[in-house]
Write a protein that holds these residues in place. Sequence first.
Motif, PDB file in Angstrom:
ATOM      1  N   ARG A 266      -6.199  62.258   4.390  1.00  0.00           N
ATOM      2  CA  ARG A 266      -7.125  62.270   5.533  1.00  0.00           C
ATOM      3  C   ARG A 266      -8.443  62.936   5.175  1.00  0.00           C
ATOM      4  NH1 ARG A 266      -2.375  63.561   9.976  1.00  0.00           N
ATOM      5  NH2 ARG A 266      -1.952  61.374  10.521  1.00  0.00           N
ATOM      6  N   SER A 267      -8.360  64.051   4.456  1.00  0.00           N
ATOM      7  CA  SER A 267      -9.594  64.764   4.096  1.00  0.00           C
ATOM      8  C   SER A 267     -10.392  64.030   3.022  1.00  0.00           C
ATOM      9  CB  SER A 267      -9.268  66.186   3.631  1.00  0.00           C
ATOM     10  OG  SER A 267      -8.551  66.172   2.402  1.00  0.00           O
ATOM     11  N   SER A 268      -9.766  63.054   2.363  1.00  0.00           N
ATOM     12  CA  SER A 268     -10.443  62.280   1.324  1.00  0.00           C
ATOM     13  C   SER A 268     -11.008  60.961   1.854  1.00  0.00           C
ATOM     14  CB  SER A 268      -9.472  61.993   0.171  1.00  0.00           C
ATOM     15  OG  SER A 268      -9.043  63.198  -0.428  1.00  0.00           O
ATOM     16  N   GLY A 269     -10.966  60.798   3.165  1.00  0.00           N
ATOM     17  CA  GLY A 269     -11.588  59.620   3.758  1.00  0.00           C
ATOM     18  C   GLY A 269     -10.668  58.456   4.020  1.00  0.00           C
ATOM     19  N   PHE A 270      -9.371  58.636   3.833  1.00  0.00           N
ATOM     20  CA  PHE A 270      -8.427  57.568   4.148  1.00  0.00           C
ATOM     21  C   PHE A 270      -8.198  57.533   5.665  1.00  0.00           C
ATOM     22  CE2 PHE A 270      -7.766  57.914  -0.288  1.00  0.00           C
ATOM     23  CZ  PHE A 270      -7.154  56.759  -0.723  1.00  0.00           C
ATOM     24  N   GLU A 271      -8.076  56.324   6.194  1.00  0.00           N
ATOM     25  CA  GLU A 271      -7.810  56.150   7.616  1.00  0.00           C
ATOM     26  C   GLU A 271      -6.411  55.582   7.807  1.00  0.00           C
ATOM     27  OE1 GLU A 271     -10.817  53.772   9.378  1.00  0.00           O
ATOM     28  OE2 GLU A 271     -12.416  55.255   9.012  1.00  0.00           O
ATOM     29  N   GLU A 272      -5.708  56.117   8.802  1.00  0.00           N
ATOM     30  CA  GLU A 272      -4.368  55.611   9.080  1.00  0.00           C
ATOM     31  C   GLU A 272      -4.479  54.222   9.703  1.00  0.00           C
ATOM     32  OE1 GLU A 272      -0.039  57.332  10.399  1.00  0.00           O
ATOM     33  OE2 GLU A 272      -1.849  58.566  10.603  1.00  0.00           O
ATOM     34  N   VAL A 273      -3.654  53.313   9.230  1.00  0.00           N
ATOM     35  CA  VAL A 273      -3.697  51.916   9.673  1.00  0.00           C
ATOM     36  C   VAL A 273      -2.273  51.474  10.005  1.00  0.00           C
ATOM     37  CG1 VAL A 273      -5.747  51.382   8.305  1.00  0.00           C
ATOM     38  CG2 VAL A 273      -3.472  51.090   7.284  1.00  0.00           C
ATOM     39  N   PRO A 274      -2.134  50.333  10.688  1.00  0.00           N
ATOM     40  CA  PRO A 274      -0.776  49.810  10.941  1.00  0.00           C
ATOM     41  C   PRO A 274      -0.045  49.533   9.624  1.00  0.00           C
ATOM     42  CG  PRO A 274      -2.391  48.713  12.320  1.00  0.00           C
ATOM     43  CD  PRO A 274      -3.173  49.520  11.339  1.00  0.00           C
ATOM     44  N   ALA A 275       1.261  49.528   9.685  1.00  0.00           N
ATOM     45  CA  ALA A 275       2.069  49.283   8.485  1.00  0.00           C
ATOM     46  C   ALA A 275       1.686  47.952   7.851  1.00  0.00           C
ATOM     47  CB  ALA A 275       3.542  49.296   8.840  1.00  0.00           C
ATOM     48  N   PHE A 276       1.438  47.986   6.524  1.00  0.00           N
ATOM     49  CA  PHE A 276       1.089  46.757   5.810  1.00  0.00           C
ATOM     50  C   PHE A 276       2.174  46.338   4.822  1.00  0.00           C
ATOM     51  CE2 PHE A 276      -1.329  50.386   4.028  1.00  0.00           C
ATOM     52  CZ  PHE A 276      -0.656  50.537   2.826  1.00  0.00           C
ATOM     53  N   ASN A 277       3.304  47.060   4.828  1.00  0.00           N
ATOM     54  CA  ASN A 277       4.439  46.656   4.002  1.00  0.00           C
ATOM     55  C   ASN A 277       5.716  47.166   4.657  1.00  0.00           C
ATOM     56  OD1 ASN A 277       4.720  49.401   3.323  1.00  0.00           O
ATOM     57  ND2 ASN A 277       3.567  49.172   1.404  1.00  0.00           N
ATOM     58  N   THR A 278       6.835  46.950   4.002  1.00  0.00           N
ATOM     59  CA  THR A 278       8.133  47.331   4.587  1.00  0.00           C
ATOM     60  C   THR A 278       8.776  48.468   3.795  1.00  0.00           C
ATOM     61  OG1 THR A 278       9.197  45.600   3.271  1.00  0.00           O
ATOM     62  CG2 THR A 278       8.519  45.018   5.520  1.00  0.00           C
ATOM     63  N   GLU A 279       7.964  49.369   3.243  1.00  0.00           N
ATOM     64  CA  GLU A 279       8.496  50.507   2.493  1.00  0.00           C
ATOM     65  C   GLU A 279       9.465  51.299   3.384  1.00  0.00           C
ATOM     66  OE1 GLU A 279       9.827  53.163   0.324  1.00  0.00           O
ATOM     67  OE2 GLU A 279       8.324  51.928  -0.725  1.00  0.00           O
ATOM     68  N   PRO A 280      10.760  51.388   2.995  1.00  0.00           N
ATOM     69  CA  PRO A 280      11.747  52.030   3.873  1.00  0.00           C
ATOM     70  C   PRO A 280      11.568  53.532   4.030  1.00  0.00           C
ATOM     71  CG  PRO A 280      12.736  51.463   1.762  1.00  0.00           C
ATOM     72  CD  PRO A 280      11.378  50.832   1.777  1.00  0.00           C
ATOM     73  N   TYR A 281      10.873  54.181   3.092  1.00  0.00           N
ATOM     74  CA  TYR A 281      10.711  55.632   3.172  1.00  0.00           C
ATOM     75  C   TYR A 281       9.391  56.047   3.824  1.00  0.00           C
ATOM     76  CZ  TYR A 281      14.635  55.739  -0.103  1.00  0.00           C
ATOM     77  OH  TYR A 281      15.865  55.579  -0.702  1.00  0.00           O
ATOM     78  N   ALA A 282       8.576  55.100   4.237  1.00  0.00           N
ATOM     79  CA  ALA A 282       7.245  55.421   4.747  1.00  0.00           C
ATOM     80  C   ALA A 282       7.233  55.600   6.267  1.00  0.00           C
ATOM     81  CB  ALA A 282       6.252  54.334   4.349  1.00  0.00           C
ATOM     82  N   HIS A 283       6.372  56.529   6.712  1.00  0.00           N
ATOM     83  CA  HIS A 283       6.108  56.728   8.138  1.00  0.00           C
ATOM     84  C   HIS A 283       4.615  56.598   8.443  1.00  0.00           C
ATOM     85  CE1 HIS A 283       9.828  59.090   7.283  1.00  0.00           C
ATOM     86  NE2 HIS A 283      10.235  58.478   8.375  1.00  0.00           N
ATOM     87  N   HIS A 284       3.785  56.701   7.407  1.00  0.00           N
ATOM     88  CA  HIS A 284       2.335  56.617   7.577  1.00  0.00           C
ATOM     89  C   HIS A 284       1.765  55.662   6.525  1.00  0.00           C
ATOM     90  CE1 HIS A 284       2.254  60.164  10.269  1.00  0.00           C
ATOM     91  NE2 HIS A 284       3.187  60.645   9.461  1.00  0.00           N
ATOM     92  N   TRP A 285       0.793  54.859   6.950  1.00  0.00           N
ATOM     93  CA  TRP A 285       0.113  53.931   6.047  1.00  0.00           C
ATOM     94  C   TRP A 285      -1.391  54.229   6.116  1.00  0.00           C
ATOM     95  CZ3 TRP A 285       4.587  53.088   8.453  1.00  0.00           C
ATOM     96  CH2 TRP A 285       5.621  52.421   7.764  1.00  0.00           C
ATOM     97  N   PHE A 286      -2.041  54.296   4.947  1.00  0.00           N
ATOM     98  CA  PHE A 286      -3.455  54.658   4.892  1.00  0.00           C
ATOM     99  C   PHE A 286      -4.232  53.634   4.073  1.00  0.00           C
ATOM    100  CE2 PHE A 286      -1.394  58.749   5.665  1.00  0.00           C
ATOM    101  CZ  PHE A 286      -2.240  59.331   6.594  1.00  0.00           C
ATOM    102  N   GLU A 287      -5.535  53.532   4.398  1.00  0.00           N
ATOM    103  CA  GLU A 287      -6.416  52.649   3.644  1.00  0.00           C
ATOM    104  C   GLU A 287      -7.810  53.277   3.569  1.00  0.00           C
ATOM    105  OE1 GLU A 287      -8.268  48.214   4.216  1.00  0.00           O
ATOM    106  OE2 GLU A 287      -6.063  48.397   4.286  1.00  0.00           O
ATOM    107  N   LYS A 288      -8.514  52.994   2.466  1.00  0.00           N
ATOM    108  CA  LYS A 288      -9.883  53.471   2.296  1.00  0.00           C
ATOM    109  C   LYS A 288     -10.706  52.386   1.626  1.00  0.00           C
ATOM    110  CE  LYS A 288     -12.640  57.188   0.208  1.00  0.00           C
ATOM    111  NZ  LYS A 288     -12.575  58.469  -0.581  1.00  0.00           N
ATOM    112  N   SER A 289     -11.858  52.062   2.230  1.00  0.00           N
ATOM    113  CA  SER A 289     -12.758  51.083   1.614  1.00  0.00           C
ATOM    114  C   SER A 289     -13.482  51.731   0.440  1.00  0.00           C
ATOM    115  CB  SER A 289     -13.774  50.575   2.651  1.00  0.00           C
ATOM    116  OG  SER A 289     -13.112  49.884   3.696  1.00  0.00           O
ATOM    117  N   LEU A 290     -13.746  50.937  -0.583  1.00  0.00           N
ATOM    118  CA  LEU A 290     -14.429  51.439  -1.764  1.00  0.00           C
ATOM    119  C   LEU A 290     -15.866  50.912  -1.823  1.00  0.00           C
ATOM    120  CD1 LEU A 290     -11.547  50.916  -4.349  1.00  0.00           C
ATOM    121  CD2 LEU A 290     -12.197  53.045  -3.219  1.00  0.00           C
TER     122      LEU A 290
END
Length: 290
Positions: A266-290
């Motif tokens: 979060r402090s590095s500029g990533f934004e939380e987004v809806p799930a984009f995969n089915t990773e079974p261990y994940a609870h948060h999904w993040f994305e950052k534009s380059l």
Amino acid sequence: MDVVGVRRFNRMVTQRVGALQEDYLARGRPLGEDRVLWEIGADGCDVRTLRARLDLDSGYLSRLLRSLTGAGLVQVEPSAADARVRIARLTKKGLAERRVLDARSDELAASILEPLDERQRARLTAAMDEVTRLLTASMVRVEIVDPRLPVAQYCLNAYFEELGRRFESGFDPARSISADHAELTLPAGLLLVATLRSEPVGCGALKLHGSEPAEIKRMWVSPDARGLGLGRRLLAELERTAAARGATAVRLETNHNLKEAIALYRSSGFEEVPAFNTEPYAHHWFEKSL
């Protein structure tokens, strides 16, 4: 980059601690020999580890060891477990000399603090702690490594073991979205490994998909190296590498137990987004534009 300030600091420290003296701590040897003597320690140390720990050229370290051996302070012998490995050990005389060095070093440290008042001492020691951390951070090397190499396998196994301890249901790499050797080898992807004194202390990986978002995987920092800003450095390097290879964004997913990682993203500029995969261990999904 304040190069002038760094050089001024280096000159002050080398003078104040007596590094310029040929007779360091009045023991008849230069600082380099005394540091090697101290670093070998009471239990001995293999020469390869000693060289990495002190970041010394092998030829120079050999000369230092020969001088200490000639003085009767050190003996170097093949390891009982592997004759190819040489072990440096302190002799009885060397152990006694190391105790003298400890006492003289304490006296030197006290002489630095003695002229200062209590507030100045606190400021100086706090500044020294901070400088030590920052200098240690500056010694970390980050490079792309073949994921099959032992140094890479050490990091990946340590990553899996930590997730296994921290996740409620443990962690099974076979259940997680893959990031195998082929996927972490260019051009499909890559693995960054961070080393400190030649020891692995962190890693981070990319799976590349052309101009599509790259996936950040296998972010891990050794507990011994935390507090050095290494996680942020690895993350930034992965972002730069992804952009250089054509990715327009980077993505990652993480578990809710990894709170420090979530805070970093979060402090590095990533934004939380809806799930984009089915990773079974994940609870948060993040994305950052380059």
